[in-house]
Design a protein around this motif. Structure first.
Motif, mmCIF file in Angstrom:
data_model
loop_
_atom_site.group_PDB
_atom_site.id
_atom_site.type_symbol
_atom_site.label_atom_id
_atom_site.label_comp_id
_atom_site.label_asym_id
_atom_site.label_seq_id
_atom_site.Cartn_x
_atom_site.Cartn_y
_atom_site.Cartn_z
ATOM 1 N N THR A 214 118.339 74.369 56.522
ATOM 2 C CA THR A 214 119.092 75.414 55.822
ATOM 3 C C THR A 214 118.507 75.722 54.454
ATOM 4 O OG1 THR A 214 120.670 73.773 55.027
ATOM 5 C CG2 THR A 214 121.261 75.000 57.039
ATOM 6 N N ASP A 215 117.622 74.864 53.955
ATOM 7 C CA ASP A 215 116.958 75.145 52.679
ATOM 8 C C ASP A 215 116.155 76.447 52.762
ATOM 9 O OD1 ASP A 215 115.416 73.443 54.479
ATOM 10 O OD2 ASP A 215 113.852 73.433 52.943
ATOM 11 N N TRP A 216 115.696 76.808 53.966
ATOM 12 C CA TRP A 216 114.972 78.072 54.139
ATOM 13 C C TRP A 216 115.880 79.251 53.838
ATOM 14 C CZ3 TRP A 216 111.911 77.475 59.377
ATOM 15 C CH2 TRP A 216 110.926 76.507 59.214
ATOM 16 N N LEU A 217 117.152 79.132 54.184
ATOM 17 C CA LEU A 217 118.084 80.228 53.921
ATOM 18 C C LEU A 217 118.238 80.468 52.421
ATOM 19 C CD1 LEU A 217 120.911 79.615 56.543
ATOM 20 C CD2 LEU A 217 119.195 81.422 56.536
ATOM 21 N N ASP A 218 118.124 79.406 51.632
ATOM 22 C CA ASP A 218 118.242 79.538 50.175
ATOM 23 C C ASP A 218 117.099 80.369 49.599
ATOM 24 O OD1 ASP A 218 120.504 77.959 50.338
ATOM 25 O OD2 ASP A 218 119.414 76.100 49.884
ATOM 26 N N ALA A 219 115.966 80.409 50.298
ATOM 27 C CA ALA A 219 114.803 81.155 49.815
ATOM 28 C C ALA A 219 114.920 82.652 50.079
ATOM 29 C CB ALA A 219 113.532 80.614 50.467
ATOM 30 N N ILE A 220 115.874 83.049 50.920
ATOM 31 C CA ILE A 220 116.049 84.465 51.241
ATOM 32 C C ILE A 220 117.266 84.973 50.481
ATOM 33 C CG2 ILE A 220 116.440 86.139 53.091
ATOM 34 C CD1 ILE A 220 115.172 84.074 54.995
ATOM 35 N N PRO A 221 117.079 85.983 49.651
ATOM 36 C CA PRO A 221 118.212 86.490 48.862
ATOM 37 C C PRO A 221 119.354 86.976 49.762
ATOM 38 C CG PRO A 221 116.135 87.460 48.138
ATOM 39 C CD PRO A 221 115.848 86.707 49.387
ATOM 40 N N GLY B 139 121.625 77.769 62.297
ATOM 41 C CA GLY B 139 120.509 77.701 63.244
ATOM 42 C C GLY B 139 120.230 79.055 63.866
ATOM 43 N N ALA B 140 121.268 79.744 64.309
ATOM 44 C CA ALA B 140 121.110 81.075 64.908
ATOM 45 C C ALA B 140 120.642 82.076 63.859
ATOM 46 C CB ALA B 140 122.421 81.537 65.532
ATOM 47 N N LEU B 141 121.174 81.970 62.647
ATOM 48 C CA LEU B 141 120.755 82.871 61.575
ATOM 49 C C LEU B 141 119.269 82.703 61.285
ATOM 50 C CD1 LEU B 141 121.436 84.982 59.448
ATOM 51 C CD2 LEU B 141 122.214 83.131 57.945
ATOM 52 N N LEU B 142 118.818 81.469 61.204
ATOM 53 C CA LEU B 142 117.388 81.228 60.976
ATOM 54 C C LEU B 142 116.544 81.737 62.136
ATOM 55 C CD1 LEU B 142 117.378 77.751 59.236
ATOM 56 C CD2 LEU B 142 116.352 79.845 58.376
ATOM 57 N N GLN B 143 116.997 81.542 63.376
ATOM 58 C CA GLN B 143 116.262 82.062 64.524
ATOM 59 C C GLN B 143 116.090 83.572 64.407
ATOM 60 O OE1 GLN B 143 118.704 80.461 67.769
ATOM 61 N NE2 GLN B 143 116.921 79.357 68.536
#
Length: 145
Positions: A105-112, A133-137
């Motif tokens: 979920t740290d990847w989500l923090d990188a996307i505004p 998980g689905a959001l990142l996919q």
């Protein structure tokens, strides 16, 4: 040509089943319908009884060669067995990926957040932060990575 802007009713969301049945479930149902035992299927296909049981339990993948043998023994086309196996394996791989991505979920923090909101508004993203998980996919698919 008079075109109108798409409405909420025009939006399309791809359906993703929560679960895909094991090909072995369908094989078990087929054997029941044919009044055939696993031992009889093993004898007709040249497979071991253990291997037939492992396919039914989902412990062994259904190969193309096995699908052809099942076609001869059951009359159900090999392409049907192959499609069941492919759908099951694809679903399982995507589910496993989703679980793995949930830990990232740290990847989500990188996307505004406004960018995600815009992608959602445009219909490129349908998942919410409740399902990371689905959001990142969906984000990875949108960005092509």
């Amino acid at each position: 040509m008079n075109q109108t802007a798409p409405t909420k009713a025009d939006e399309w969301y791809p359906w993703q089943p929560a679960e895909i049945p094991l090909p072995g479930d369908t094989l078990r149902d087929t054997l029941d319908a044919l009044d055939m035992t696993q031992a009889e299927l093993a004898q007709r296909t040249g497979l071991s009884g253990k291997h037939v049981n492992q396919i039914i339990k989902g412990q062994s993948a259904l190969t193309h060669e096995t699908a052809i043998a099942l076609e001869r023994a059951t009359g159900v086309p090999a392409r049907f067995w192959n499609a069941l196996e492919a759908q099951y394996r694809d679903h399982r791989a995507r589910s496993d990926e989703k679980v793995g991505l949930t830990a990232r979920t740290d990847w989500l923090d990188a996307i505004p957040a406004p960018a995600i909101k815009t992608l959602r508004k445009l219909g490129h993203v349908t998942a919410t932060a409740r399902d990371p998980g689905a959001l990142l996919q969906q984000l990875l698919a949108f960005f092509g990575v």
